[in-house]
Scaffold this motif. Structure first.
Motif, PDB file in Angstrom:
ATOM      1  N   LEU A 169       0.842  -1.198   0.000  1.00  0.00           N
ATOM      2  CA  LEU A 169       0.000   0.000   0.000  1.00  0.00           C
ATOM      3  C   LEU A 169       0.874   1.243   0.000  1.00  0.00           C
ATOM      4  N   ASP A 171       1.598   5.340  -0.738  1.00  0.00           N
ATOM      5  CA  ASP A 171       1.131   6.717  -0.896  1.00  0.00           C
ATOM      6  C   ASP A 171       2.403   7.546  -1.030  1.00  0.00           C
ATOM      7  N   GLY A 172       2.755   7.874  -2.268  1.00  0.00           N
ATOM      8  CA  GLY A 172       4.040   8.527  -2.514  1.00  0.00           C
ATOM      9  C   GLY A 172       5.156   7.574  -2.152  1.00  0.00           C
ATOM     10  N   GLN A 196       5.668   6.528   0.927  1.00  0.00           N
ATOM     11  CA  GLN A 196       5.298   5.928   2.210  1.00  0.00           C
ATOM     12  C   GLN A 196       4.527   4.637   1.996  1.00  0.00           C
ATOM     13  N   TRP A 205      -8.315   1.016   6.735  1.00  0.00           N
ATOM     14  CA  TRP A 205      -8.360   1.778   5.481  1.00  0.00           C
ATOM     15  C   TRP A 205      -9.119   1.033   4.386  1.00  0.00           C
ATOM     16  N   ILE A 249      -9.158   0.658   0.211  1.00  0.00           N
ATOM     17  CA  ILE A 249      -8.063   0.731  -0.756  1.00  0.00           C
ATOM     18  C   ILE A 249      -8.576   0.691  -2.192  1.00  0.00           C
ATOM     19  N   HIS A 265      -3.417   1.239  -3.278  1.00  0.00           N
ATOM     20  CA  HIS A 265      -3.232   2.554  -2.659  1.00  0.00           C
ATOM     21  C   HIS A 265      -4.317   2.786  -1.619  1.00  0.00           C
ATOM     22  N   PRO A 266      -3.938   3.327  -0.455  1.00  0.00           N
ATOM     23  CA  PRO A 266      -4.934   3.677   0.545  1.00  0.00           C
ATOM     24  C   PRO A 266      -5.805   4.815   0.007  1.00  0.00           C
ATOM     25  N   VAL A 267      -7.114   4.721   0.205  1.00  0.00           N
ATOM     26  CA  VAL A 267      -8.038   5.726  -0.314  1.00  0.00           C
ATOM     27  C   VAL A 267      -8.719   6.493   0.811  1.00  0.00           C
ATOM     28  N   TRP A 282       2.690   3.931   9.200  1.00  0.00           N
ATOM     29  CA  TRP A 282       3.286   4.438   7.961  1.00  0.00           C
ATOM     30  C   TRP A 282       4.794   4.356   8.091  1.00  0.00           C
TER      31      TRP A 282
END
Length: 145
Positions: free
Chosen positions: A25, A27-28, A30, A70, A72, A104-106, A121
């Motif tokens: 997962l 995010d950028g 992370q 989360w 996703i 990806h986490p949404v 994270w």
């Protein structure tokens, strides 16, 4: 043939096949991981076993939510590996067939609902060194190049 990671197969030991799904997962730069406190503290890719009759994608959404809180978006399947291990929480010797997805986490919907799990994270490159299983580390390292 699916690559094997981890401890060698124990001669004479019977293993039960246990398919599972796990998510890298991002995010950028992370990585959203889960920290499981028991039976030994460790960082893991969120995911887990597929229940009988459950579709693997539904299982991935369920497991990630239970372990991180989360929702996703799944991008694609990255690959699979297997490992042979003892699972004390189930008193089971298992041949785990681990399918890894990039996702990806949404939306954070709340805290993890699975006892003993905490969403964390980590810088993705640092996570390569701290994830608990060699197969997870290899899949993340391969993705990051």
């Amino acid at each position: 043939m699916i690559r094997r990671y981890g401890e060698p197969v124990r001669p004479g030991q019977r293993y039960r096949r246990r398919p599972g799904v796990y998510a890298i997962l991002l995010d950028g730069d992370q990585l959203l991981a889960t920290h499981q406190a028991e039976p030994i503290p460790e960082y893991q890719l969120p995911g887990g076993g597929i229940d009988k009759g459950e579709h693997p994608i539904a299982a991935l959404h369920r497991e990630v939510f239970e372990e991180t809180g989360w929702s996703i978006r799944i991008d694609r399947r990255l690959g699979a590996y297997r490992r042979f291990t003892y699972m004390p929480e189930y008193d089971l010797w298992a041949e785990k067939v681990c399918t890894i997805y990039l996702a990806h986490p949404v939306l954070r919907r709340g805290p993890p609902t699975e006892a003993g799990h905490t969403a964390v994270w980590l810088p993705a490159h640092q996570a390569v060194g701290v994830l608990s299983t060699p197969g997870d580390r290899a899949m993340l390292a391969g993705l990051l190049g």
